[in-house]
Design an enzyme around this catalytic site. Structure first.
Site, mmCIF file in Angstrom:
data_model
loop_
_atom_site.group_PDB
_atom_site.id
_atom_site.type_symbol
_atom_site.label_atom_id
_atom_site.label_comp_id
_atom_site.label_asym_id
_atom_site.label_seq_id
_atom_site.Cartn_x
_atom_site.Cartn_y
_atom_site.Cartn_z
ATOM 1 N N ARG A 183 1.184 -0.805 0.018
ATOM 2 C CA ARG A 183 0.062 0.328 0.037
ATOM 3 C C ARG A 183 0.804 1.462 -0.047
ATOM 4 O O ARG A 183 0.288 2.318 -0.583
ATOM 5 C CB ARG A 183 -1.334 0.384 1.022
ATOM 6 N N HIS B 202 -5.515 -0.145 -6.473
ATOM 7 C CA HIS B 202 -4.830 -1.189 -6.290
ATOM 8 C C HIS B 202 -4.642 -1.717 -4.760
ATOM 9 O O HIS B 202 -5.107 -0.862 -4.502
ATOM 10 C CB HIS B 202 -3.440 -1.159 -6.786
ATOM 11 N N GLU B 203 -4.819 -2.953 -4.072
ATOM 12 C CA GLU B 203 -4.150 -3.094 -2.827
ATOM 13 C C GLU B 203 -5.622 -1.938 -2.418
ATOM 14 O O GLU B 203 -5.110 -1.922 -0.674
ATOM 15 C CB GLU B 203 -2.576 -2.444 -2.334
ATOM 16 N N GLY B 204 -6.756 -2.384 -2.538
ATOM 17 C CA GLY B 204 -7.930 -2.017 -1.409
ATOM 18 C C GLY B 204 -8.216 -0.496 -1.953
ATOM 19 O O GLY B 204 -7.688 0.479 -1.580
ATOM 20 N N GLN C 82 -10.535 1.015 2.213
ATOM 21 C CA GLN C 82 -9.475 1.541 2.904
ATOM 22 C C GLN C 82 -10.477 2.425 4.122
ATOM 23 O O GLN C 82 -9.857 3.090 5.081
ATOM 24 C CB GLN C 82 -8.795 2.650 2.227
#
Length: 615
Positions: A318, A462-464, A469
């Site tokens: 992240r 990407h990545e959440g 978040q």
């Protein structure tokens, strides 16, 4: 200011990175060795990455069918050359122990050095996932797993991936359906770890298939069935496995046997087109090992604890995504600034209006173009400062010891959702403004800014996603350990407020930041005042946006104070740039948080209660 001068200021003046050399781990280093790393990475990025950014975008990865029916990925030679140069630089293992082939660099220096590659061509890629994969194994793997898998990844001989998402599950990891069953009665005696057979499908796997390295090490989330052969619902049964593309022995040598992992196809994306993005089939029987279908995987850590292990890699990724988003915004900003300085169009407005006979002025002289450039500068340089601050917290967590390390851990918990989400939203907006500065040329392929926007649009996912978040921040991070992380962050912010209240050029900003922090605290309390998660989290993304803007206002105020410490009279243009960008952020951006916090504080259910049929 160039990227290098900005990095030098943030690392050396603002964060005082050389102070880390007083710690045993970094005692072999000094300002000169740090500068040498930056010099090397800047050169490789300039020579091996930047010239081929458009090539990687146009010549997307493609597949060819091999005689055995399998698919092979073809990438441009430039991608092979760039990633080889990156591996040979030692950056894959930059922060690792000497015994692992590393340089024992501070992570803050490593992050700054990697910024050059992301700015030159994020699409070609470096080794973010490989390093993250190996770092996870260094924390959770056995001694032999570290020696065989992590060490070969750090050297660049092998590469690594993370395999979480599945076609039917997406980001909902509790719905993972990939299965892992013990590989025979003697499964627990394999020296590389308890040996399992995996069957399932994974999607959105970056760098999941290529021939840049001689092997690919997949870290795969899968569920171990219970005694009745059923998968446990939720996340409790998820475990983590090392699944190499090619089988290896305990000396790290390839055995000549292909594991039962097959490329099912490529995803063709809006941006990051130079990086392969794959759908992988595990255990379909195309490459049976020892005559059996099922991909061979070695358990990492304890059964059922895979998600906790994988979050080690996800949190690191992240910050990596935040840096990538930041540098894509920065690349667009530099392109827009150069264009604005050289593009003549229009004439200045004088007391009598415009003089059609006067020569054209450069567009950078127009107030609205300056507004767009200042917005880009404030978003991108502010985001870069945030990412380096978080990287410095990683160094503090690993090397400070005692209360300082604990504070760093807490701050990272709270700031990681911001480090990922804020640049991915606002540096994307910077890319949009870069297109706007270019006018009609901006959305043609004659200029690079349209590609920067396309590449950056992926980073909000990407990545959440932002939704993930936001729920992580408001639903977990600000509440965890009785709010200790949020309290600590508030103390840090208020220390900057008190310091800057006595600086005339910053006093008004300090007051505004103090008010914003108070408003965030009130909204946090009001969101949870009923104790109903559905109400509190209905506006988690507006909360994330307001929280992020408050954090960036703090970062800018602190950066501006540092610049004024060095140059109180603002005689240098660099100082004027820092102070002016801070002023822009406080005047144009921080006031936005009122609307965001309003719906959070009132627990507005407009979105949550809207009937599906009314759409």
């Amino acid at each position: 200011m160039t990227l290098r001068t900005t990095l030098d200021f943030l690392l050396n003046d603002w964060l005082d990175t050389t102070a880390l050399t007083g710690r045993e781990r970094f005692s072999d280093h000094n300002r000169e060795t740090f500068d040498a790393v930056l010099d090397t990475c800047e050169r490789i990025a300039r020579e091996k990455y930047a010239p081929f950014n458009r090539l990687a975008d146009v010549e997307e990865p493609r597949t060819v069918t091999e005689p055995d029916g399998s698919l092979r990925v073809v990438l441009p030679q430039a991608t092979h050359d760039a990633q080889k140069a990156y591996a040979e630089s030692g950056m894959l293992s930059a922060a690792q122990d000497y015994e692992m082939g590393g340089m024992q660099l501070p992570y803050s220096v490593e992050a700054a050095a990697n910024a050059f590659f992301a700015c030159a061509s994020v699409s070609i890629g470096t080794g973010m996932l490989t390093t993250g994969n190996a770092n996870l194994l260094m924390t959770h793997g056995t001694a032999l797993q570290k020696e065989v898998f992590a060490k070969n990844e750090f050297s660049g001989r092998w590469s690594g991936t993370m395999c979480l998402s599945e076609p039917q599950a997406g980001s909902s990891l509790s719905d993972v359906a990939t299965r892992a069953v013990p590989d025979g009665a003697d499964f627990a005696n394999d020296q590389l770890g308890p040996r399992y057979r995996l069957k399932g499908n994974k999607m959105w796997i970056s760098s999941g298939e290529h021939e840049i390295n001689e092997n690919i090490i997949h870290l795969v989330l899968a569920k171990i069935p219970d005694a009745d052969g059923k998968l446990v619902p939720g996340t409790r049964g998820i475990s983590l496995f090392i699944v190499p593309k090619k089988m290896v022995n305990t000396q790290g040598e390839l055995t000549g046997v292909r594991n039962d992992v097959a490329l099912a196809g490529l995803n063709h994306k809006l941006g990051w087109r130079g990086t392969t993005n794959t759908l992988l089939n595990f255990g379909e029987g195309k490459f049976p090992v020892d005559g059996q279908a099922g991909a061979v995987g070695y358990l990492v850590g304890q059964p059922g604890k895979g998600l906790a292990c994988m979050f080690h890699m996800m949190n690191e990724a992240r910050i990596g995504v935040g840096i990538a988003a930041t540098m894509l915004g920065m690349a667009g900003y530099y392109a827009a600034l150069d264009y604005a300085k050289n593009r003549p169009q229009g004439r200045p407005i004088t007391g009598a209006g415009k003089d059609a006979a006067a020569p054209q002025t450069r567009i950078i002289e127009h107030a609205d173009v300056k507004r767009m450039l200042l917005a880009q500068k404030s978003y991108c340089e502010g985001a870069l400062a945030l990412e380096l601050y978080c990287a410095r917290l990683v160094d503090e967590y690993h090397t400070a010891g005692g209360a300082e390390a604990e504070e760093a851990r807490l701050l990272l918990e709270v700031l990681t959702p911001i480090a990922k989400s804020w640049p991915s939203e606002w540096c994307l907006e910077a890319n949009s403004l870069a297109i706007q500065v270019h006018g009609g040329y901006g959305y043609t392929r004659d200029f690079p800014v349209e590609q920067y926007w396309r590449d950056n649009r992926l980073n909000m996912i990407h990545e959440g996603t932002h939704g993930i978040q936001g729920m992580d921040l408001l639903g977990r991070k600000v509440l965890m350990e009785e709010g200790r992380g949020l309290t600590l962050l508030s103390h840090r912010v208020m220390a900057t407020v008190h310091r800057c209240s006595g600086i005339p050029a910053l006093a008004a900003h300090a007051k505004a930041l103090g008010k914003a922090l108070q408003d965030v605290g009130t909204a946090t309390q009001q969101a949870w005042s009923t104790g109903v998660p559905a109400e509190a989290l209905a506006n988690a993304v507006p909360y994330l946006q307001a929280f992020g803007h408050t954090v960036l206002a703090w970062i800018w105020l602190d950066v501006a104070a540092c610049a004024l410490d060095n140059d109180p009279k603002q005689e240098q243009l660099a100082t004027q740039g820092h102070v002016g960008a801070a002023q822009f952020f406080f005047h144009y951006e921080l006031p936005k948080i009122g609307a965001w916090l309003g719906v959070v504080q009132s627990r507005d259910l407009t979105c949550a209660s809207f009937p599906e049929g009314a759409f």
